[in-house]
Design a protein around this motif. Sequence first.
Motif, mmCIF file in Angstrom:
data_model
loop_
_atom_site.group_PDB
_atom_site.id
_atom_site.type_symbol
_atom_site.label_atom_id
_atom_site.label_comp_id
_atom_site.label_asym_id
_atom_site.label_seq_id
_atom_site.Cartn_x
_atom_site.Cartn_y
_atom_site.Cartn_z
ATOM 1 N N ASN A 154 0.819 -1.217 0.000
ATOM 2 C CA ASN A 154 0.000 0.000 0.000
ATOM 3 C C ASN A 154 0.850 1.263 0.000
ATOM 4 O O ASN A 154 0.482 2.263 -0.621
ATOM 5 N N LEU A 155 1.995 1.223 0.682
ATOM 6 C CA LEU A 155 2.908 2.366 0.618
ATOM 7 C C LEU A 155 3.446 2.552 -0.797
ATOM 8 O O LEU A 155 3.635 3.691 -1.251
ATOM 9 N N THR A 156 3.675 1.446 -1.496
ATOM 10 C CA THR A 156 4.139 1.520 -2.888
ATOM 11 C C THR A 156 3.086 2.187 -3.771
ATOM 12 O O THR A 156 3.417 3.048 -4.605
ATOM 13 N N ILE A 157 1.824 1.810 -3.589
ATOM 14 C CA ILE A 157 0.730 2.429 -4.361
ATOM 15 C C ILE A 157 0.685 3.934 -4.095
ATOM 16 O O ILE A 157 0.594 4.747 -5.026
ATOM 17 N N ILE A 158 0.767 4.316 -2.823
ATOM 18 C CA ILE A 158 0.717 5.737 -2.462
ATOM 19 C C ILE A 158 1.905 6.487 -3.069
ATOM 20 O O ILE A 158 1.748 7.587 -3.620
ATOM 21 N N TYR A 159 3.086 5.891 -2.994
ATOM 22 C CA TYR A 159 4.283 6.534 -3.535
ATOM 23 C C TYR A 159 4.174 6.726 -5.046
ATOM 24 O O TYR A 159 4.497 7.801 -5.575
ATOM 25 N N ILE A 160 3.715 5.695 -5.747
ATOM 26 C CA ILE A 160 3.613 5.766 -7.212
ATOM 27 C C ILE A 160 2.617 6.843 -7.631
ATOM 28 O O ILE A 160 2.894 7.654 -8.518
ATOM 29 N N ILE A 202 5.505 0.247 -11.442
ATOM 30 C CA ILE A 202 6.149 -0.715 -10.538
ATOM 31 C C ILE A 202 7.302 -1.422 -11.247
ATOM 32 O O ILE A 202 8.394 -1.586 -10.689
ATOM 33 N N LEU A 203 7.064 -1.827 -12.508
ATOM 34 C CA LEU A 203 8.114 -2.497 -13.271
ATOM 35 C C LEU A 203 9.302 -1.565 -13.501
ATOM 36 O O LEU A 203 10.462 -1.993 -13.446
ATOM 37 N N ARG A 204 9.027 -0.271 -13.729
ATOM 38 C CA ARG A 204 10.110 0.701 -13.892
ATOM 39 C C ARG A 204 10.918 0.839 -12.611
ATOM 40 O O ARG A 204 12.142 0.906 -12.637
ATOM 41 N N LEU A 205 10.205 0.882 -11.471
ATOM 42 C CA LEU A 205 10.887 0.976 -10.184
ATOM 43 C C LEU A 205 11.781 -0.238 -9.936
ATOM 44 O O LEU A 205 12.926 -0.112 -9.503
ATOM 45 N N LEU A 206 11.250 -1.439 -10.218
ATOM 46 C CA LEU A 206 12.026 -2.659 -10.041
ATOM 47 C C LEU A 206 13.230 -2.671 -10.967
ATOM 48 O O LEU A 206 14.326 -3.088 -10.567
ATOM 49 N N HIS A 207 13.035 -2.215 -12.208
ATOM 50 C CA HIS A 207 14.115 -2.198 -13.195
ATOM 51 C C HIS A 207 15.242 -1.253 -12.750
ATOM 52 O O HIS A 207 16.421 -1.595 -12.805
ATOM 53 N N VAL A 208 14.844 -0.076 -12.231
ATOM 54 C CA VAL A 208 15.832 0.909 -11.764
ATOM 55 C C VAL A 208 16.585 0.345 -10.560
ATOM 56 O O VAL A 208 17.814 0.442 -10.463
ATOM 57 N N ASN A 209 15.856 -0.279 -9.623
ATOM 58 C CA ASN A 209 16.489 -0.819 -8.424
ATOM 59 C C ASN A 209 17.458 -1.948 -8.760
ATOM 60 O O ASN A 209 18.531 -2.073 -8.164
ATOM 61 N N MET A 210 17.076 -2.791 -9.733
ATOM 62 C CA MET A 210 17.959 -3.897 -10.137
ATOM 63 C C MET A 210 19.242 -3.370 -10.747
ATOM 64 O O MET A 210 20.330 -3.853 -10.463
ATOM 65 N N HIS A 211 19.113 -2.325 -11.568
ATOM 66 C CA HIS A 211 20.301 -1.751 -12.203
ATOM 67 C C HIS A 211 21.183 -1.031 -11.194
ATOM 68 O O HIS A 211 22.409 -1.034 -11.309
ATOM 69 N N THR A 212 20.533 -0.410 -10.187
ATOM 70 C CA THR A 212 21.303 0.324 -9.186
ATOM 71 C C THR A 212 22.102 -0.639 -8.310
ATOM 72 O O THR A 212 23.199 -0.310 -7.852
ATOM 73 N N SER A 213 21.518 -1.826 -8.077
ATOM 74 C CA SER A 213 22.187 -2.799 -7.210
ATOM 75 C C SER A 213 23.285 -3.560 -7.919
ATOM 76 O O SER A 213 24.112 -4.207 -7.303
ATOM 77 N N LYS A 229 -3.841 -5.346 -12.408
ATOM 78 C CA LYS A 229 -4.909 -5.012 -13.359
ATOM 79 C C LYS A 229 -4.844 -3.588 -13.898
ATOM 80 O O LYS A 229 -5.464 -3.293 -14.911
ATOM 81 N N THR A 230 -4.128 -2.685 -13.224
ATOM 82 C CA THR A 230 -4.068 -1.292 -13.681
ATOM 83 C C THR A 230 -2.756 -1.068 -14.426
ATOM 84 O O THR A 230 -1.673 -1.125 -13.831
ATOM 85 N N LYS A 231 -2.859 -0.804 -15.714
ATOM 86 C CA LYS A 231 -1.679 -0.736 -16.581
ATOM 87 C C LYS A 231 -0.683 0.315 -16.122
ATOM 88 O O LYS A 231 0.532 0.056 -16.046
ATOM 89 N N GLN A 232 -1.168 1.526 -15.798
ATOM 90 C CA GLN A 232 -0.262 2.619 -15.429
ATOM 91 C C GLN A 232 0.530 2.281 -14.163
ATOM 92 O O GLN A 232 1.736 2.548 -14.078
ATOM 93 N N ILE A 233 -0.156 1.698 -13.175
ATOM 94 C CA ILE A 233 0.523 1.341 -11.928
ATOM 95 C C ILE A 233 1.490 0.182 -12.164
ATOM 96 O O ILE A 233 2.616 0.177 -11.656
ATOM 97 N N ARG A 234 1.056 -0.791 -12.951
ATOM 98 C CA ARG A 234 1.919 -1.945 -13.247
ATOM 99 C C ARG A 234 3.205 -1.511 -13.940
ATOM 100 O O ARG A 234 4.298 -1.962 -13.577
ATOM 101 N N GLN A 235 3.074 -0.614 -14.911
ATOM 102 C CA GLN A 235 4.260 -0.133 -15.630
ATOM 103 C C GLN A 235 5.197 0.638 -14.708
ATOM 104 O O GLN A 235 6.425 0.504 -14.799
#
Length: 317
Positions: A44-50, A304-315, A296-302
């Motif tokens: 839920n914090l992730t949803i609020i942040y996005i 989240i995937l961008r956040l994960l992609h950035v975090n993976m590259h940063t690590s 189910k929500t495309k904008q939120i899903r995209q």
Amino acid sequence: MVVPNGNESSATYFILIGLPGLEEAQFWLAFPLCSLYLIAVLGNLTIIYIVRTEHSLHEPMYIFLCMLSGLDILISTSSMPKMMDIFWFNSTTIQFDACLVQMFAIHSLSGMESTVLLAMAFDRYVAICHPLRHATVLTLPRVAKIGMAAVVRGAALMAPLPVFIKQLPFCHSNKLSHSYCLHQDVMKLACADISVNVIYGLIVIISAIGLDSLLISFSYLLILKTVLGLTREAQAKAFSTCVSHVCAVFIFYVPFIGLSMVHRFSKRRDSLLPVIMANIYLLVPPVLNPIVYGVKTKQIRQRILRLLHVNMHTSDP
């Protein structure tokens, strides 16, 4: 707290049993429950942040979703820390006033969440049935006022409940059958007429949860009528914007109605079923709502995937 010879007494504390019949397993059961709680808070914090950081999501539907996520965090937090205290440290005692505060928080937050779900249904109704008026009907200041109205309504409806409980004498047992304080559970320990509590509880359920669910159903009947007159492509798009909200409605109302029915008709206070249903009601919706909206929500899903992609590259080294 229990007074001999049937003398009446004011309650000073209650005992929260936890999981009746599973006391020996509670320590280990606390680990998956704590994991679910952490998932709920993080999701839920992730949803609020996005929604807060993505300007394209500053629309009524997503702002209402932020409100829903905030309420989910508060609802689960109002019960889970004390539950973990019971399961891990056997701290089963809760002071009378603390019990009333917890009871008010759980019930008022539930009322607020029901109001937000109704507001989300109204948003979908205007967006699909009157798309040209959506921007003028649901302006951001109006959305903020709806959020404030949800808070005031939930708090005002539940404010009399602790007052009614405070007036009751307790002389039988101080053991509550749940892991946290619920109005239905506390009032059954009183050694006086609880008709006022029962009647007011019914009035609250009918005027809040009952009315909200009825209006949500009516909104979707109007939406369905409008959607059936659209082209297939438009129908698919309209349905896709409603799926997440419909899931959130079922996730919230089905456990709530089930728990209310069990409390109303169950005669056994040591039954495990109401306790399990109560834990599902307060923990499962906060866990599932961000997952449903994330999938189910495309904008939120995209996002989240961008956040994960950035975090993976940063690590990466």
